[in-house]
Structures are given as structure tokens and as C-alpha cells.
Write a protein that holds these residues in place. Structure first.
Motif, PDB file in Angstrom:
ATOM      1  N   SER A 111      -4.113  -2.590 -10.589  1.00 54.85           N
ATOM      2  CA  SER A 111      -4.414  -1.697  -9.475  1.00 54.85           C
ATOM      3  C   SER A 111      -4.663  -2.555  -8.245  1.00 54.85           C
ATOM      4  O   SER A 111      -5.457  -3.506  -8.289  1.00 54.85           O
ATOM      5  N   THR A 112      -3.951  -2.267  -7.148  1.00 57.21           N
ATOM      6  CA  THR A 112      -4.123  -3.035  -5.919  1.00 57.21           C
ATOM      7  C   THR A 112      -4.248  -2.097  -4.730  1.00 57.21           C
ATOM      8  O   THR A 112      -3.729  -0.980  -4.738  1.00 57.21           O
ATOM      9  N   TRP A 113      -4.942  -2.593  -3.722  1.00 62.41           N
ATOM     10  CA  TRP A 113      -4.991  -1.906  -2.430  1.00 62.41           C
ATOM     11  C   TRP A 113      -4.757  -2.953  -1.357  1.00 62.41           C
ATOM     12  O   TRP A 113      -5.446  -3.976  -1.303  1.00 62.41           O
ATOM     13  N   GLU A 114      -3.760  -2.715  -0.497  1.00 62.14           N
ATOM     14  CA  GLU A 114      -3.457  -3.613   0.620  1.00 62.14           C
ATOM     15  C   GLU A 114      -3.694  -2.889   1.931  1.00 62.14           C
ATOM     16  O   GLU A 114      -3.311  -1.724   2.083  1.00 62.14           O
ATOM     17  N   ASP A 115      -4.322  -3.585   2.872  1.00 63.65           N
ATOM     18  CA  ASP A 115      -4.523  -2.953   4.172  1.00 63.65           C
ATOM     19  C   ASP A 115      -3.221  -2.936   4.957  1.00 63.65           C
ATOM     20  O   ASP A 115      -2.243  -3.602   4.624  1.00 63.65           O
ATOM     21  N   ARG A 116      -3.204  -2.107   5.998  1.00 67.71           N
ATOM     22  CA  ARG A 116      -1.980  -1.879   6.765  1.00 67.71           C
ATOM     23  C   ARG A 116      -1.494  -3.146   7.463  1.00 67.71           C
ATOM     24  O   ARG A 116      -0.291  -3.338   7.648  1.00 67.71           O
ATOM     25  N   ALA A 117      -2.420  -4.044   7.814  1.00 66.21           N
ATOM     26  CA  ALA A 117      -2.041  -5.268   8.524  1.00 66.21           C
ATOM     27  C   ALA A 117      -1.483  -6.343   7.599  1.00 66.21           C
ATOM     28  O   ALA A 117      -0.960  -7.357   8.070  1.00 66.21           O
ATOM     29  N   GLY A 118      -1.621  -6.150   6.282  1.00 61.22           N
ATOM     30  CA  GLY A 118      -1.128  -7.148   5.343  1.00 61.22           C
ATOM     31  C   GLY A 118      -1.989  -8.386   5.257  1.00 61.22           C
ATOM     32  O   GLY A 118      -1.519  -9.442   4.823  1.00 61.22           O
ATOM     33  N   GLN A 119      -3.267  -8.279   5.619  1.00 60.31           N
ATOM     34  CA  GLN A 119      -4.171  -9.430   5.602  1.00 60.31           C
ATOM     35  C   GLN A 119      -5.207  -9.377   4.485  1.00 60.31           C
ATOM     36  O   GLN A 119      -5.842 -10.377   4.179  1.00 60.31           O
ATOM     37  N   LEU A 120      -5.373  -8.212   3.855  1.00 60.34           N
ATOM     38  CA  LEU A 120      -6.412  -8.032   2.844  1.00 60.34           C
ATOM     39  C   LEU A 120      -5.833  -7.303   1.641  1.00 60.34           C
ATOM     40  O   LEU A 120      -5.123  -6.301   1.787  1.00 60.34           O
ATOM     41  N   MET A 121      -6.152  -7.804   0.454  1.00 61.44           N
ATOM     42  CA  MET A 121      -5.750  -7.125  -0.776  1.00 61.44           C
ATOM     43  C   MET A 121      -6.889  -7.173  -1.786  1.00 61.44           C
ATOM     44  O   MET A 121      -7.437  -8.245  -2.077  1.00 61.44           O
ATOM     45  N   ILE A 167       2.429 -14.475   1.722  1.00 62.62           N
ATOM     46  CA  ILE A 167       2.355 -13.061   2.053  1.00 62.62           C
ATOM     47  C   ILE A 167       2.051 -12.264   0.796  1.00 62.62           C
ATOM     48  O   ILE A 167       2.211 -12.754  -0.326  1.00 62.62           O
ATOM     49  N   PHE A 168       1.592 -11.042   0.978  1.00 61.54           N
ATOM     50  CA  PHE A 168       1.356 -10.123  -0.126  1.00 61.54           C
ATOM     51  C   PHE A 168       2.639  -9.338  -0.412  1.00 61.54           C
ATOM     52  O   PHE A 168       3.597  -9.387   0.371  1.00 61.54           O
ATOM     53  N   PRO A 169       2.687  -8.604  -1.533  1.00 61.04           N
ATOM     54  CA  PRO A 169       3.907  -7.861  -1.866  1.00 61.04           C
ATOM     55  C   PRO A 169       4.409  -6.924  -0.772  1.00 61.04           C
ATOM     56  O   PRO A 169       5.617  -6.801  -0.560  1.00 61.04           O
ATOM     57  N   THR A 170       3.497  -6.251  -0.050  1.00 60.87           N
ATOM     58  CA  THR A 170       3.935  -5.369   1.029  1.00 60.87           C
ATOM     59  C   THR A 170       4.700  -6.135   2.098  1.00 60.87           C
ATOM     60  O   THR A 170       5.765  -5.709   2.563  1.00 60.87           O
ATOM     61  N   GLY A 171       4.162  -7.283   2.504  1.00 59.00           N
ATOM     62  CA  GLY A 171       4.840  -8.112   3.502  1.00 59.00           C
ATOM     63  C   GLY A 171       6.179  -8.604   3.003  1.00 59.00           C
ATOM     64  O   GLY A 171       7.141  -8.712   3.780  1.00 59.00           O
ATOM     65  N   HIS A 172       6.253  -8.891   1.714  1.00 59.45           N
ATOM     66  CA  HIS A 172       7.523  -9.341   1.138  1.00 59.45           C
ATOM     67  C   HIS A 172       8.575  -8.243   1.229  1.00 59.45           C
ATOM     68  O   HIS A 172       9.729  -8.485   1.567  1.00 59.45           O
ATOM     69  N   THR A 173       8.160  -7.009   0.938  1.00 57.59           N
ATOM     70  CA  THR A 173       9.098  -5.898   1.029  1.00 57.59           C
ATOM     71  C   THR A 173       9.600  -5.714   2.449  1.00 57.59           C
ATOM     72  O   THR A 173      10.785  -5.455   2.692  1.00 57.59           O
ATOM     73  N   ARG A 174       8.694  -5.820   3.417  1.00 59.12           N
ATOM     74  CA  ARG A 174       9.112  -5.703   4.819  1.00 59.12           C
ATOM     75  C   ARG A 174      10.204  -6.721   5.134  1.00 59.12           C
ATOM     76  O   ARG A 174      11.196  -6.409   5.796  1.00 59.12           O
ATOM     77  N   GLU A 175      10.000  -7.951   4.645  1.00 64.11           N
ATOM     78  CA  GLU A 175      10.961  -9.009   4.946  1.00 64.11           C
ATOM     79  C   GLU A 175      12.286  -8.780   4.226  1.00 64.11           C
ATOM     80  O   GLU A 175      13.357  -9.065   4.775  1.00 64.11           O
ATOM     81  N   ILE A 176      12.236  -8.277   2.980  1.00 65.05           N
ATOM     82  CA  ILE A 176      13.471  -7.988   2.255  1.00 65.05           C
ATOM     83  C   ILE A 176      14.276  -6.914   2.972  1.00 65.05           C
ATOM     84  O   ILE A 176      15.485  -7.051   3.201  1.00 65.05           O
ATOM     85  N   LEU A 177      13.612  -5.820   3.348  1.00 66.64           N
ATOM     86  CA  LEU A 177      14.318  -4.724   4.010  1.00 66.64           C
ATOM     87  C   LEU A 177      14.813  -5.131   5.397  1.00 66.64           C
ATOM     88  O   LEU A 177      15.904  -4.747   5.816  1.00 66.64           O
TER      89      LEU A 177
END
Length: 288
Positions: A111-121, A167-177
Motif C-alpha cells: 500500500s502506497t500513497w504519493e503526494d501530487r508533487a512527487g516528493q513524498l511517499m 524518482i517515485f513510480p508516479t514520476g516514472h510514469t510521467r516520464e514514460i508517457l
């Protein structure tokens, strides 16, 4: 070649622990598809869907000398986007049958929670093998301009320092897309994914040409005309500095964040992951 039963059991036990760890790492990969929709929408992308996806796992191929006869399982992932961040609850249950006929079960939760800025998980993970807990972590990861750190709640667990550029997984997805939409076919990134002390990896992603699915399940979810990109991700152990990946994952990544047609490749076997259930969930609107 004849192997004594005790030697075989020890070999399979050791191999199974390693496989269970690799399987647990796999589940964190699904965090790659849980991107905060408002952030991508502002960047000109399609708002990604909160969703619940179920994948059936079946054995694709295996090496006879690896000790495994069959593997099957199921992955359930639920992604919930909000204005503050993204919450993911994931479970992966896998049964492995060894060559002596014994079955082993790996039950993995993340279970993970990432903030919108991609700085906290924030993250909580556990991995149970045959009823025995082999991994259990609860912690917080922070990123800054010069790297970051991970602190754990468990006694005796040392703080993990993260190198610059992670980077966290969310940031990775942004970069992939972003790379996919720009027509780029390679992306290199260091990722911390929330899998305790073993969650830091170097990755190389190969992105193919876009296509559209003919899956009835996806068409029924209004995704028949939604583009996807074939993606191949290789994960490397940063500490080993090896040219060979620890494992590889292939899939179709859709523009709304849903993944299908998984191929999970490990040292001793590979798995197919078929999307068998998909529920698109409501996503709250966010003001600026």
C-alpha cells in the motif's frame, strides 16, 4: 544427475525465497500506472483513470534446472486518485509448484500513497511465504534537490539514502508517457518503489510504437480507441553494477494508466499476466 532430497529441498527453499522477493518487486511496478490525473491533464495529457484491475498469472516458460514445475497466481490492484495524491492498494498471490510436487505460496501486499508533487511517499508492504513473513516494512520516503532518504518504522532498520535523480513510480510514469508521446523509445531512470530496503533500482525502458486494442473487455470500458504503447522495462540492482537485469516486465501501457498483456521475466521462469477484470472508478475533480 541424482540430487539428495535434503539438498533439493534446501535448494528449492533458497530459490523460492529469491523468487518470492522478485515477485514482490514485480507488484510495485504497477505503481507506474497510478499517476495523478490533474498533473498530467495540465501537461496536455489525457486524465488517467482511477481503477481496479485483476490479472491472472500463468506460466509462460521455465528452465528445468530452476526447480520450478508450474506457477500460477493473481494480481489485484486498486488505484484511487485525489487532489492531494494517489493511493494504491495492491495484492499478489502466487502459488509455485516445485519439481518434487510440493507447492509454495507467496502472498504479497503493498500500500502506497504519493503526494501530487512527487516528493513524498508513504508505504506499507509485507511478503508472506508459506505462512512465514519474510519481509515487512512501513516507512516514509522523501525526495529533494540533492537526493532523498527513506526512514522505516521497524526497530533496527537503518535509514536508506537515495541518490540524486531518484524518482517515485508516479514520476516514472510521467516520464514514460512523456517520452512515448514525443516518439522517444528509450528512458533511463533510478526509482525507489516502496519495497523496503530493497526498493532502489536502476531501470531502462524501451517504448514501442502506439497501437489500439481489440480486446472485448477494454472495448466494453470505452478503451477501444484509446492508444497504448508496448513497454519493456528492465530492472537492475544498483549495488551490483551488473549489465544483466534482475528481472524484466513487458506490457501494454494505455494512455489512461491501465496496463494489459503482461509478460514477467525472471531468471528461472517467465509469466503471462492476462487482464480479466477492470472497473473504472470515479475520480474527484480538483480546482486550481
Amino acid at each position: 544427475m541424482i540430487i539428495k532430497t535434503a539438498q533439493l529441498k534446501r535448494s528449492v527453499d533458497l530459490m523460492t525465497d529469491k523468487i518470492a522477493y522478485r515477485l514482490s518487486i514485480l507488484f510495485s511496478l504497477f505503481g507506474l500506472f497510478a499517476v495523478v490525473a490533474p498533473a498530467l491533464s495540465h501537461a496536455g495529457g489525457v486524465a488517467l483513470a482511477s481503477h481496479r484491475a485483476v490479472y491472472d498469472l500463468t506460466l509462460k516458460e521455465f528452465h528445468r534446472d530452476g526447480g520450478i514445475e508450474d506457477v500460477r497466481g493473481r494480481i489485484v490492484m486498486e488505484v484511487e486518485n485525489s487532489c492531494e495524491g494517489v493511493l494504491m492498494n495492491q495484492r499478489m498471490l502466487v502459488e509455485l509448484l516445485n519439481i518434487s510436487g510440493d507447492s509454495m505460496t507467496s502472498d504479497y501486499h503493498l500500500s502506497t500513497w504519493e503526494d501530487r508533487a512527487g516528493q513524498l511517499m508513504r508505504f506499507t508492504m509485507s511478503n508472506v511465504l508459506n505462512g512465514r513473513t519474510i519481509e515487512n516494512y512501513d516507512g516514509v520516503a522523501n525526495l529533494g534537490s540533492a537526493g532523498g532518504s527513506v526512514t522505516f518504522s521497524e526497530d533496527g532498520a537503518d535509514r536508506l539514502d537515495l541518490p540524486e535523480g531518484v524518482i517515485f513510480p508516479t514520476g516514472h510514469t510521467r516520464e514514460i508517457l512523456k517520452s512515448a508521446k514525443a516518439g522517444k523509445n528509450l528512458l533511463s531512470a533510478k526509482i525507489y518503489d516502496g519495497n523496503g530496503v530493497n526498493g532502489l533500482f536502476d531501470t531502462l525502458t524501451v517504448i514501442g510504437k502506439s497501437g489500439k486494442s481489440d480486446s472485448t473487455l477494454l472495448k466494453d470500458r470505452d478503451m477501444g480507441n484509446l492508444p497504448y504503447w508496448p513497454v519493456q522495462m528492465s530492472y537492475f540492482d544498483l549495488s551490483a553494477q551488473s549489465n544483466e537485469p534482475e528481472f524484466e516486465v513487458g506490457l501494454k501501457m494505455f494512455e489512461n494508466g491501465v496496463a494489459s498483456d503482461l509478460v514477467l521475466k525472471y531468471e528461472d521462469f517467465s509469466l503471462n499476466g492476462s487482464l480479466v477484470q477492470l472497473d473504472i472508478l470515479d475520480t474527484a475533480g480538483c480546482g486550481n
